[in-house]
Design a protein around this motif. Sequence first.
Motif, PDB file in Angstrom:
ATOM      1  N   GLY A 144      -2.346  -5.566  -0.830  1.00  0.00           N
ATOM      2  CA  GLY A 144      -2.913  -5.448   0.534  1.00  0.00           C
ATOM      3  C   GLY A 144      -2.295  -6.048   1.804  1.00  0.00           C
ATOM      4  N   ALA A 145      -1.622  -7.463   0.910  1.00  0.00           N
ATOM      5  CA  ALA A 145      -1.119  -7.634   1.756  1.00  0.00           C
ATOM      6  C   ALA A 145       0.452  -7.146   1.998  1.00  0.00           C
ATOM      7  N   ALA A 146       0.640  -6.133   1.186  1.00  0.00           N
ATOM      8  CA  ALA A 146       2.017  -5.925   0.855  1.00  0.00           C
ATOM      9  C   ALA A 146       2.563  -4.627   1.730  1.00  0.00           C
ATOM     10  N   LEU A 147       1.022  -3.401   1.786  1.00  0.00           N
ATOM     11  CA  LEU A 147       1.030  -1.860   1.931  1.00  0.00           C
ATOM     12  C   LEU A 147       0.923  -2.760   3.774  1.00  0.00           C
ATOM     13  N   PRO A 148       0.401  -3.191   4.221  1.00  0.00           N
ATOM     14  CA  PRO A 148       0.976  -3.348   5.835  1.00  0.00           C
ATOM     15  C   PRO A 148       2.315  -3.156   6.624  1.00  0.00           C
ATOM     16  N   ARG A 149       3.635  -3.869   5.817  1.00  0.00           N
ATOM     17  CA  ARG A 149       4.472  -4.594   6.073  1.00  0.00           C
ATOM     18  C   ARG A 149       5.350  -3.018   5.473  1.00  0.00           C
ATOM     19  N   LEU A 150       4.507  -2.006   5.171  1.00  0.00           N
ATOM     20  CA  LEU A 150       5.503  -1.001   5.235  1.00  0.00           C
ATOM     21  C   LEU A 150       5.209  -0.106   6.053  1.00  0.00           C
ATOM     22  N   GLY A 151       5.832  -0.137   7.029  1.00  0.00           N
ATOM     23  CA  GLY A 151       5.825   0.929   8.356  1.00  0.00           C
ATOM     24  C   GLY A 151       6.481   2.235   7.603  1.00  0.00           C
TER      25      GLY A 151
END
Length: 415
Positions: A144-151
């Motif tokens: 959940g913390a990593a997914l939003p960082r994948l633009g």
Amino acid sequence: MATLTLGAADLVRRRGLRQMRSVALSLLLLAAVIYVATLHRDGGWAYLNAAAEAAMVGALADWFAVTALFRRPLGLPIPHTAIVPTRKDSLAESLEQFVTENFLSQEVVAEKMRTAEVSRRAGEWLASGTHAERIVAEGARTIGAALPRLGDEDVAAFVRGSLLPRFVQEPLSPIAGHFLQSVVDDGAHHALFDLLMVEAHDWLRDNRELLADVVGPRAPRWSPQWVDRLVIDRIHREALAWLADVRDNPTHAARRAVDRLLGQLAHDLQNDPATMERFEAFKARMLTHPDMGSSLTAVWDAVRTALIDSIADPDSTLQVRATKAIQELGQRLQDDEALRGKVDARASEAVGYVVRTYGNEIVSVISDTIERWDGREAAARIELHVGRDLQFIRINGTVVGALVGLLIHTVSQLL
């Protein structure tokens, strides 16, 4: 002792070291007091005097030996003393070699992995308590913390720069043929064929006029319109009847023909060069289409949004199923001996590969760390860990020296 930054455990070790030093020194002082008190006295006092003298010799000799490991006794430049500070690098290399040969060899580690029953223990841990829920929760938090960082730009660059070119170069025809063969063998395509027949029947039933627009212009010019309508109605009824028959009859000839066609296509995709070449050409055209990258990025964005929503809800179907799957895996690892054997074998191979490939780099941490230490710091650290036990050498030297001195004096008197 060199100035060190000590943790709680080191403070406990230092306290224990000081206590044992006090005990060893106390025994030496006791022997000295007894020696002075019994000096030049006859009878039984002479035996006690001899024992005390030998005890002092043993205590001082062992004090010298223990002290010489870490520093120069009394600060005197005696050869072969202060061994740890002056030879720490060679000692570190010897320790590294010893660990490599006796502990971090591929054979030793692999044998330990085979006998440790790692898979069974892991299965018990996964199946018991709330461990599976905790794993899923921690995994969900991380993802959940990593997914939003994948633009989208990063994903699009990966898709266009790495993923699509890789798929264009990689032959996919055999994979597609094998997959299609599995679908045909399992009959998994029947549900899709049923849906197509239902939709085709319903569409033709509701679009008779469209059929008339297609067939009507092809009728002879001399044919009366009422005859054309009769023909069109007959074609419409027959087509509907045929579609209904195919839809409702699981053994219809058309269904068998489709099965044969798909089976032949699956075979050709794996074995016929011409079919394989056409498939690869079609694949290349599809994957190099300008809109393919943006389409895959849009699919990824939808998947990412769905994952984020599922991860945010601890009661989501995704998390519940993941927890259940982990628990079931844990139970299988306990009950399925064959599975345990495979997992243990793979784990042993993986650890063996790590040791074989990176063992020297792992063990070099010992020498690299000790080489960075100051000589006095290295001596202080090592003495802090083993010095308490070494004080027993001094204590034993005092006691054994006293007993040996008493024995020698006794034998001398008897002779």
